[in-house]
Design an enzyme around this catalytic site. Structure first.
Site, PDB file in Angstrom:
ATOM      1  N   PRO A   1       8.191 -10.780  30.122  1.00  0.00           N
ATOM      2  CA  PRO A   1       7.919 -11.847  29.158  1.00  0.00           C
ATOM      3  C   PRO A   1       6.731 -11.550  28.252  1.00  0.00           C
ATOM      4  CG  PRO A   1       7.001 -12.421  31.287  1.00  0.00           C
ATOM      5  CD  PRO A   1       7.688 -11.092  31.474  1.00  0.00           C
ATOM      6  N   GLY A   2       6.829 -11.970  27.014  1.00  0.00           N
ATOM      7  CA  GLY A   2       5.709 -11.855  26.087  1.00  0.00           C
ATOM      8  C   GLY A   2       5.401 -13.217  25.494  1.00  0.00           C
TER       9      GLY A   2
ATOM     10  N   CYS B   1      -0.724 -10.847  -3.027  1.00  0.00           N
ATOM     11  CA  CYS B   1       0.062 -10.842  -4.265  1.00  0.00           C
ATOM     12  C   CYS B   1       1.542 -10.594  -3.986  1.00  0.00           C
ATOM     13  CB  CYS B   1      -0.491  -9.797  -5.209  1.00  0.00           C
ATOM     14  SG  CYS B   1      -2.181 -10.191  -5.627  1.00  0.00           S
ATOM     15  N   GLU B   2       2.191 -11.540  -3.392  1.00  0.00           N
ATOM     16  CA  GLU B   2       3.628 -11.496  -3.100  1.00  0.00           C
ATOM     17  C   GLU B   2       4.105 -12.938  -3.057  1.00  0.00           C
ATOM     18  OE1 GLU B   2       5.727  -8.906  -1.855  1.00  0.00           O
ATOM     19  OE2 GLU B   2       4.262  -7.344  -1.375  1.00  0.00           O
TER      20      GLU B   2
HETATM   21  N1  LLP Z   1      11.112  -6.441  26.545  1.00  0.00           N
HETATM   22  C1  LLP Z   1      11.604  -5.748  25.494  1.00  0.00           C
HETATM   23  C2  LLP Z   1      12.329  -4.512  25.725  1.00  0.00           C
HETATM   24  C3  LLP Z   1      11.431  -6.268  24.190  1.00  0.00           C
HETATM   25  O1  LLP Z   1      11.929  -5.589  23.165  1.00  0.00           O
HETATM   26  C4  LLP Z   1      10.714  -7.477  24.003  1.00  0.00           C
HETATM   27  C5  LLP Z   1      10.494  -8.009  22.657  1.00  0.00           C
HETATM   28  C6  LLP Z   1      10.201  -8.133  25.126  1.00  0.00           C
HETATM   29  C7  LLP Z   1      10.433  -7.588  26.395  1.00  0.00           C
HETATM   30  C8  LLP Z   1       9.419  -9.418  25.041  1.00  0.00           C
HETATM   31  O2  LLP Z   1      10.205 -10.464  24.595  1.00  0.00           O
HETATM   32  P1  LLP Z   1       9.648 -11.967  24.561  1.00  0.00           P
HETATM   33  O3  LLP Z   1       9.453 -12.410  25.976  1.00  0.00           O
HETATM   34  O4  LLP Z   1       8.379 -11.948  23.819  1.00  0.00           O
HETATM   35  O5  LLP Z   1      10.711 -12.724  23.865  1.00  0.00           O
HETATM   36  N2  LLP Z   1       8.292 -10.023  16.316  1.00  0.00           N
HETATM   37  C9  LLP Z   1       9.300 -10.953  16.748  1.00  0.00           C
HETATM   38  C10 LLP Z   1       9.679 -10.748  18.183  1.00  0.00           C
HETATM   39  C11 LLP Z   1      10.132  -9.343  18.472  1.00  0.00           C
HETATM   40  C12 LLP Z   1      10.495  -9.150  19.926  1.00  0.00           C
HETATM   41  C13 LLP Z   1      10.640  -7.721  20.240  1.00  0.00           C
HETATM   42  N3  LLP Z   1      10.917  -7.434  21.613  1.00  0.00           N
HETATM   43  C14 LLP Z   1       8.808 -12.368  16.491  1.00  0.00           C
HETATM   44  O6  LLP Z   1       7.712 -12.538  15.957  1.00  0.00           O
HETATM   45  O7  LLP Z   1       9.519 -13.331  16.747  1.00  0.00           O
END
Ligand code: LLP
Length: 427
Positions: free
Chosen positions: A287-288, A355-356
């Site tokens: 999780p992130g 500037c966008e």
């Molecule tokens: N594991 C893998 C292999 C991933 O590619 C990702 C996120 C995670 C875990 C974590 O996922 P989470 O729990 O955070 O949903 N920049 C985008 C999100 C990109 C996510 C990329 N991969 C945003 O701001 O919404």
């Protein structure tokens, strides 16, 4: 419970007023709540404990890309978290933060030789491999070092995560993982390589999932593959279901982390009981967003109000380079005036100085503000600072971690001279 709330009409992070933080550290400023981080991580750890998987039975590997500040990594590491990384740089961050490299899993489609070498030298837990050429390269690099690389194969279960197309990864047309139909063959190839040790299986179907049914569908497909692999004499010791549980930005109702994990464990336990006499398999999560997203805000100061014929603009000192998500995904972030009830509200587009035309942070929001007022962008803890850039030679924001009544500066503001320090003039 939110750790960002109004006290005497002023928005606070825990017990510190955002006005005081702006005065001390300037704006734009990322502010994180330690209590929120602990609470969000604990939702995962507690669910693992509740399912009787306190020790080797489960591992939460925090996804470093969502927020990679050393203080955040250090805090989570001390709580027992492992880490999901996607570059050698992220590994070095984990190590610098005092994290345990032996709890690191390395994801990503394009790992370089140097990154593989670095990870092997740090004896990371596992490489989540995404293609046969990658496993062949890893076999070579491990051989050169006289080591064996532990791997899991990232399988693409072809499940629709029903999220934003840019953050959906589990469909056939995505660049990630090996196709479900090819997975057995890939495993056979990998298992035959002398410097590779197959230990696990993983998948990640996307981010910001509000409903866990696509995740459970993916889990079922992964379980089928594990059975097929075990039948071929390729034992699988861990199953990694990726990250992905979403958060509330506006009025979303994401599944509770504890409920999701309970369903995963119930499914896995029933399967292990039925087929393996109860022999456990380690379950991993990456999780992130659900750990850091709602633990952070981006604080900015209103510079000018511009009242146009068809629109009003609030021009603030944060911009798309600080918070890329609106420009990139048309993402919605809540905006709150730090001082409550400041007067008559009007509808504004909140935009930055870059500037966008794409440099907007929020559109059509009712706000009672005047120049010099502070605004807080909510849910900015994940994919905020990590996606920030120096576009327009803007130094990246400072970051502060609030713990009760205390505020720690955990990243200094970049100065313009920092931004061109690596450059030189050609003679
Ligand atoms: N594991 C893998 C292999 C991933 O590619 C990702 C996120 C995670 C875990 C974590 O996922 P989470 O729990 O955070 O949903 N920049 C985008 C999100 C990109 C996510 C990329 N991969 C945003 O701001 O919404």
């Amino acid at each position: 419970m939110s750790h960002f709330s109004y006290r005497n009409g002023v928005l606070h992070a825990e017990q510190v007023s955002l006005q005081a933080l702006a005065a001390q550290f300037g704006t734009p400023l990322y502010i994180y709540s330690k209590a929120a981080l602990v609470e969000n991580y604990s939702a995962y750890a507690d669910a693992c404990r509740k399912a009787g998987r306190a020790d080797a039975g489960a591992l939460v590997c925090y996804s470093v890309k969502s927020n990679s500040n050393l203080a955040v990594l250090n805090l989570l590491g001390r709580l027992g978290s492992g880490f999901d990384i996607v570059s050698g740089g992220e590994l070095l961050r984990v190590v610098a933060a005092g994290g345990d490299a032996r709890k690191v899993i390395f994801s990503g489609v394009g790992k370089g030789r140097d990154e593989m070498k670095l990870a092997l030298e740090h004896d990371i837990l596992c490489f989540n491999v995404e293609s046969i050429p990658e496993v062949a390269r890893l076999n070579e690099v491990a051989g050169e070092l006289g080591k064996r690389a532990r791997i899991s194969l990232r399988v693409n279960p072809n499940v629709d995560a029903k999220t934003h197309p840019y953050i959906s990864t589990g469909l056939k047309e995505n660049k990630f993982g090996v196709a479900y139909e090819d997975a057995l063959n890939c495993y056979r190839t990998a298992a035959a390589l002398s410097n590779i040790e197959v230990v696990g299986i993983d998948c990640h179907i996307g981010s910001q999932l509000l409903d866990d049914s696509p995740l459970l569908e993916a889990l079922d497909k992964v379980i089928e593959l594990v059975d097929a692999l075990e039948a071929e004499g390729i034992p699988i010791h861990h199953l990694d279901i990726g990250g992905g549980i979403g958060i509330r930005y506006d009025d979303e109702q994401p599944v509770a982390v504890g409920d999701y994990l309970a369903r995963v464990f119930a499914r896995v336990d029933a399967w292990r009981k039925e087929k393996y006499g109860g022999r456990q398999i380690q379950v991993m999560f990456e999780p992130g967003r659900s750990i850091v997203g709602n633990a952070g805000v981006l604080l900015t100061e209103v510079q000018y109000l511009k009242h146009g014929e068809s629109k009003n603009f609030a021009i603030v000192d944060a911009a798309m380079n600080d918070l890329m998500r609106p420009a990139m995904y048309e993402a919605w972030h809540g905006v709150q005036a730090v001082r409550q009830d400041a007067g008559r509200a009007q509808v504004y587009d909140v935009v930055g100085p870059v500037c966008e035309s794409g440099d907007w942070l929020a559109r059509g929001r009712e706000l009672a503000i005047a120049p010099g007022d502070l605004l807080a962008f909510a849910s900015a803890g994940a994919y905020g600072m990590t996606m920030a850039s120096n576009y327009n030679t803007r130094g990246r924001a400072a970051e502060v971690l609030v713990d009760g009544v205390r505020a720690h500066l955990i990243r200094k503001r970049e100065n313009p001279s920092d931004l061109f320090a690596l450059e030189s003039i050609a003679d």
